[in-house]
Design a protein around this motif. Structure first.
Motif, PDB file in Angstrom:
ATOM      1  N   UNK A 150       0.831  -1.208   0.000  1.00 29.78           N
ATOM      2  CA  UNK A 150       0.000   0.000   0.000  1.00 29.78           C
ATOM      3  C   UNK A 150       0.866   1.258   0.000  1.00 29.78           C
ATOM      4  N   UNK A 151       1.872   1.289   0.872  1.00 32.47           N
ATOM      5  CA  UNK A 151       2.739   2.474   0.942  1.00 32.47           C
ATOM      6  C   UNK A 151       3.535   2.617  -0.353  1.00 32.47           C
ATOM      7  N   UNK A 152       4.034   1.510  -0.886  1.00 30.31           N
ATOM      8  CA  UNK A 152       4.768   1.557  -2.150  1.00 30.31           C
ATOM      9  C   UNK A 152       3.880   2.087  -3.273  1.00 30.31           C
ATOM     10  N   UNK A 153       2.625   1.661  -3.308  1.00 33.65           N
ATOM     11  CA  UNK A 153       1.690   2.149  -4.322  1.00 33.65           C
ATOM     12  C   UNK A 153       1.517   3.655  -4.210  1.00 33.65           C
ATOM     13  N   UNK A 154       1.368   4.162  -2.998  1.00 34.03           N
ATOM     14  CA  UNK A 154       1.191   5.601  -2.804  1.00 34.03           C
ATOM     15  C   UNK A 154       2.441   6.377  -3.210  1.00 34.03           C
ATOM     16  N   UNK A 155       3.611   5.837  -2.900  1.00 33.11           N
ATOM     17  CA  UNK A 155       4.858   6.502  -3.280  1.00 33.11           C
ATOM     18  C   UNK A 155       5.023   6.499  -4.798  1.00 33.11           C
ATOM     19  N   UNK A 156       4.680   5.400  -5.450  1.00 30.99           N
ATOM     20  CA  UNK A 156       4.775   5.358  -6.918  1.00 30.99           C
ATOM     21  C   UNK A 156       3.794   6.331  -7.561  1.00 30.99           C
ATOM     22  N   UNK A 157       2.588   6.440  -7.011  1.00 31.77           N
ATOM     23  CA  UNK A 157       1.634   7.425  -7.526  1.00 31.77           C
ATOM     24  C   UNK A 157       2.192   8.836  -7.379  1.00 31.77           C
ATOM     25  N   UNK A 176     -10.878  18.442  -8.530  1.00 34.62           N
ATOM     26  CA  UNK A 176     -11.920  17.827  -7.704  1.00 34.62           C
ATOM     27  C   UNK A 176     -12.665  16.688  -8.394  1.00 34.62           C
ATOM     28  N   UNK A 177     -12.949  16.832  -9.691  1.00 33.28           N
ATOM     29  CA  UNK A 177     -13.682  15.769 -10.393  1.00 33.28           C
ATOM     30  C   UNK A 177     -12.859  14.493 -10.521  1.00 33.28           C
ATOM     31  N   UNK A 178     -11.542  14.615 -10.595  1.00 33.22           N
ATOM     32  CA  UNK A 178     -10.665  13.445 -10.633  1.00 33.22           C
ATOM     33  C   UNK A 178     -10.573  12.832  -9.234  1.00 33.22           C
ATOM     34  N   UNK A 179     -10.425  13.661  -8.236  1.00 30.66           N
ATOM     35  CA  UNK A 179     -10.310  13.197  -6.860  1.00 30.66           C
ATOM     36  C   UNK A 179     -11.525  12.369  -6.442  1.00 30.66           C
ATOM     37  N   UNK A 221      -3.309   7.417 -15.363  1.00 32.68           N
ATOM     38  CA  UNK A 221      -2.053   7.080 -16.035  1.00 32.68           C
ATOM     39  C   UNK A 221      -2.235   6.571 -17.460  1.00 32.68           C
ATOM     40  N   UNK A 222      -3.417   6.740 -18.028  1.00 33.00           N
ATOM     41  CA  UNK A 222      -3.648   6.267 -19.386  1.00 33.00           C
ATOM     42  C   UNK A 222      -3.502   4.759 -19.471  1.00 33.00           C
TER      43      UNK A 222
END
Length: 124
Positions: free
Chosen positions: A10-17, A64-67, A78-79
């Motif tokens: 989970x943390x790795x995913x957030x860091x990569x984002x 906001x619409x993306x969030x 990320x397409x």
């Protein structure tokens, strides 16, 4: 009380984002803190004490619409490179242990994601 492999993922995913939100570089901060919620708010019931893991970047931020869509199945910013399951997995981990995820983002400023896990205090 959290599976360490799921937590790491989970943390790795957030860091990569966060990294992907800063194609020209920037700063990612991962911090922890004890958060004491004394009264209910729209995003957190109270009172409760949480262990907070915060991932903050100074990237492009989200409109906001993306969030509002970040937890929708298969939604990605990320397409064709994205799967749209990363944030769902992070949310699932938090919910699995009775926690929450909180996201704040502003275009041109960056994004902050808080993973909030209920604090477990042993009787001594």
């Amino acid at each position: 009380m959290i599976d360490s492999a799921l937590f790491d993922s989970a943390v790795l995913n957030l860091v990569m984002n966060a990294r992907d939100a800063m194609p020209s570089g920037g700063e990612i901060r991962v911090t922890t803190e004890r958060l004491v919620q004394t009264a209910p708010t729209p995003d957190l019931p109270g009172p409760e004490t949480y262990a907070c893991v915060r991932v903050k970047d100074d990237g492009c931020g989200m409109a906001p619409e993306v969030l509002r869509k970040v937890f929708d199945p298969f939604f990605t910013t990320k397409g064709e490179k994205g799967t749209g399951i990363g944030m769902l997995q992070v949310q699932a981990l938090a919910q699995m242990v009775g926690g929450r995820i909180r996201i704040k983002s502003e275009r041109g400023i960056g994004t902050t994601v808080d993973l909030l896990f209920p604090s477990i205090q042993a009787d001594l």
